[in-house]
Design a protein around this motif. Structure first.
Motif, short mmCIF file in Angstrom:
data_model
loop_
_atom_site.label_atom_id
_atom_site.label_comp_id
_atom_site.label_asym_id
_atom_site.label_seq_id
_atom_site.Cartn_x
_atom_site.Cartn_y
_atom_site.Cartn_z
N VAL A 50 16.73 112.87 -67.60
CA VAL A 50 15.40 112.24 -67.48
C VAL A 50 14.24 113.14 -67.89
N GLY A 51 14.46 114.43 -68.01
CA GLY A 51 13.39 115.35 -68.37
C GLY A 51 12.76 116.02 -67.16
N LEU A 52 12.40 117.27 -67.32
CA LEU A 52 11.87 118.09 -66.22
C LEU A 52 10.56 117.54 -65.65
N ASP A 53 9.61 117.26 -66.50
CA ASP A 53 8.29 116.85 -66.03
C ASP A 53 8.28 115.45 -65.40
N ASN A 54 9.30 114.65 -65.67
CA ASN A 54 9.37 113.31 -65.08
C ASN A 54 9.83 113.32 -63.62
N LEU A 55 10.35 114.43 -63.15
CA LEU A 55 10.91 114.49 -61.80
C LEU A 55 9.88 114.73 -60.70
N ALA A 56 8.76 115.32 -61.04
CA ALA A 56 7.78 115.71 -60.02
C ALA A 56 6.84 114.56 -59.68
N ASP A 57 6.64 114.38 -58.39
CA ASP A 57 5.75 113.35 -57.87
C ASP A 57 4.31 113.87 -57.86
N GLU A 58 3.46 113.26 -58.66
CA GLU A 58 2.06 113.69 -58.76
C GLU A 58 1.31 113.54 -57.44
N ARG A 59 1.84 112.72 -56.53
CA ARG A 59 1.18 112.52 -55.22
C ARG A 59 1.59 113.56 -54.18
N ALA A 60 2.57 114.39 -54.52
CA ALA A 60 3.05 115.41 -53.58
C ALA A 60 1.99 116.49 -53.38
N ASN A 61 1.92 117.02 -52.17
CA ASN A 61 0.92 118.05 -51.85
C ASN A 61 1.05 119.29 -52.73
N GLU A 62 2.27 119.64 -53.13
CA GLU A 62 2.52 120.85 -53.89
C GLU A 62 2.36 120.66 -55.40
N TYR A 63 2.07 119.44 -55.84
CA TYR A 63 2.03 119.16 -57.28
C TYR A 63 0.99 120.00 -58.02
N HIS A 64 -0.13 120.26 -57.38
CA HIS A 64 -1.18 121.06 -58.05
C HIS A 64 -0.68 122.45 -58.42
#
Length: 109
Positions: A50-64
């Motif tokens: 699926v690709g690395l950048d597709n796995l992270a949730d932009e709403r997660a506190n640690e996303y920044h």
């Protein structure tokens, strides 16, 4: 078919994925990623699908923190912080999906 569902116990999309396979009589193995996380091999397999950048949730506190890392740093961050992952992650061999994807799961039947 070897279905693995990596999710969070309170995630509605994870529950939808489990219900999808259960209703069709398809055996699956469910893993709570908050308790067990993903191994390096599992994460690599999902990234290949699926690709690395597709796995992270932009709403997660640690996303920044995540979005400014190198690919290697992102990989390590996802291993150490499973709350960053979008769930469910559903694997079938080398194939994988993130989120609620019944149209893709149907092709696996």
């Amino acid at each position: 078919m070897n279905i693995q569902i990596f999710g969070k116990s309170k995630c509605f999309d994870t529950k939808k994925a489990e219900r999808y396979f259960k209703e069709r009589g398809i055996k699956y193995h469910s893993v709570n990623i908050l308790d067990k996380g993903l191994s390096k091999g599992e994460l690599t397999s999902v990234i290949n699908a699926v690709g690395l950048d597709n796995l992270a949730d932009e709403r997660a506190n640690e996303y920044h923190l995540f979005k400014h890392l190198t690919d290697e740093g992102k990989f390590e961050k996802l291993l150490e912080c499973p709350t960053l992952l979008i769930t469910p992650i559903v694997r079938n061999g080398k194939s994988a999906t993130i989120g609620n994807e019944p149209n893709i799961w149907k092709t696996w039947e």
